[in-house]
Design a protein around this motif. Structure first.
Motif, PDB file in Angstrom:
ATOM      1  N   ILE A  99       0.838  -1.202   0.000  1.00 18.67           N
ATOM      2  CA  ILE A  99       0.000   0.000   0.000  1.00 18.67           C
ATOM      3  C   ILE A  99       0.869   1.247   0.000  1.00 18.67           C
ATOM      4  O   ILE A  99       0.627   2.197  -0.758  1.00 18.67           O
ATOM      5  CB  ILE A  99      -0.971  -0.012   1.195  1.00 18.67           C
ATOM      6  N   ALA A 100       1.925   1.260   0.815  1.00 16.97           N
ATOM      7  CA  ALA A 100       2.834   2.410   0.855  1.00 16.97           C
ATOM      8  C   ALA A 100       3.514   2.609  -0.495  1.00 16.97           C
ATOM      9  O   ALA A 100       3.671   3.745  -0.957  1.00 16.97           O
ATOM     10  CB  ALA A 100       3.874   2.222   1.954  1.00 16.97           C
ATOM     11  N   ASN A 101       3.896   1.526  -1.163  1.00 14.71           N
ATOM     12  CA  ASN A 101       4.517   1.643  -2.483  1.00 14.71           C
ATOM     13  C   ASN A 101       3.536   2.163  -3.519  1.00 14.71           C
ATOM     14  O   ASN A 101       3.915   2.935  -4.406  1.00 14.71           O
ATOM     15  CB  ASN A 101       5.093   0.303  -2.927  1.00 14.71           C
ATOM     16  N   ALA A 102       2.277   1.765  -3.431  1.00 13.82           N
ATOM     17  CA  ALA A 102       1.264   2.279  -4.360  1.00 13.82           C
ATOM     18  C   ALA A 102       1.060   3.781  -4.154  1.00 13.82           C
ATOM     19  O   ALA A 102       0.966   4.549  -5.119  1.00 13.82           O
ATOM     20  CB  ALA A 102      -0.056   1.532  -4.168  1.00 13.82           C
ATOM     21  N   ILE A 103       1.028   4.214  -2.896  1.00 12.15           N
ATOM     22  CA  ILE A 103       0.886   5.643  -2.595  1.00 12.15           C
ATOM     23  C   ILE A 103       2.116   6.399  -3.089  1.00 12.15           C
ATOM     24  O   ILE A 103       2.008   7.463  -3.710  1.00 12.15           O
ATOM     25  CB  ILE A 103       0.668   5.866  -1.086  1.00 12.15           C
ATOM     26  N   ALA A 104       3.307   5.842  -2.840  1.00 10.08           N
ATOM     27  CA  ALA A 104       4.551   6.484  -3.283  1.00 10.08           C
ATOM     28  C   ALA A 104       4.580   6.606  -4.802  1.00 10.08           C
ATOM     29  O   ALA A 104       4.997   7.640  -5.340  1.00 10.08           O
ATOM     30  CB  ALA A 104       5.757   5.689  -2.785  1.00 10.08           C
ATOM     31  N   ASP A 105       4.130   5.583  -5.486  1.00  5.08           N
ATOM     32  CA  ASP A 105       4.085   5.621  -6.950  1.00  5.08           C
ATOM     33  C   ASP A 105       3.123   6.699  -7.437  1.00  5.08           C
ATOM     34  O   ASP A 105       3.418   7.436  -8.375  1.00  5.08           O
ATOM     35  CB  ASP A 105       3.674   4.248  -7.486  1.00  5.08           C
ATOM     36  N   ALA A 106       1.971   6.814  -6.787  1.00  8.35           N
ATOM     37  CA  ALA A 106       0.978   7.816  -7.186  1.00  8.35           C
ATOM     38  C   ALA A 106       1.473   9.235  -6.922  1.00  8.35           C
ATOM     39  O   ALA A 106       1.142  10.159  -7.676  1.00  8.35           O
ATOM     40  CB  ALA A 106      -0.333   7.574  -6.444  1.00  8.35           C
ATOM     41  N   LEU A 107       2.275   9.434  -5.883  1.00  4.88           N
ATOM     42  CA  LEU A 107       2.743  10.769  -5.519  1.00  4.88           C
ATOM     43  C   LEU A 107       4.133  11.096  -6.048  1.00  4.88           C
ATOM     44  O   LEU A 107       4.630  12.203  -5.836  1.00  4.88           O
ATOM     45  CB  LEU A 107       2.718  10.926  -3.998  1.00  4.88           C
ATOM     46  N   ALA A 108       4.754  10.172  -6.771  1.00  6.65           N
ATOM     47  CA  ALA A 108       6.097  10.390  -7.314  1.00  6.65           C
ATOM     48  C   ALA A 108       6.191  11.639  -8.202  1.00  6.65           C
ATOM     49  O   ALA A 108       7.191  12.357  -8.136  1.00  6.65           O
ATOM     50  CB  ALA A 108       6.569   9.159  -8.070  1.00  6.65           C
TER      51      ALA A 108
END
Length: 82
Positions: free
Chosen positions: A45-54
């Protein structure tokens, strides 16, 4: 109070597949399980959020990723108050 537990609306549709691989070294082929299935979800989930906010240059460095923490990271990336 800041952490919102995902409900059914926020969770994507999932398929569950079972793969049986008996242990060749134990009587009956049994293996230990522990809590292995719960370890990967927060990181995913944290990686998905990080990808979306990159595109905003935001890096996720701590969990849980609460809405308040997300809004603070976004405001900071846009040059707003912390």
């Amino acid at each position: 109070m800041d952490y919102v537990v995902p409900s059914a609306c926020e969770i994507p549709t999932m398929e569950v597949h079972h793969l049986e691989t008996p242990s060749p070294v134990s009587l009956g082929g049994f293996r230990g399980m522990g809590e292995g299935g719960t370890i990967g979800a927060p990181a995913a989930i944290a990686n998905a959020i990080a990808d979306a906010l990159a595109p905003l240059g935001i890096e996720i460095a701590e969990l849980p990723m609460s809405p308040d923490r997300l809004f603070r990271l976004i405001r900071r990336a846009q040059g707003g108050p912390r």
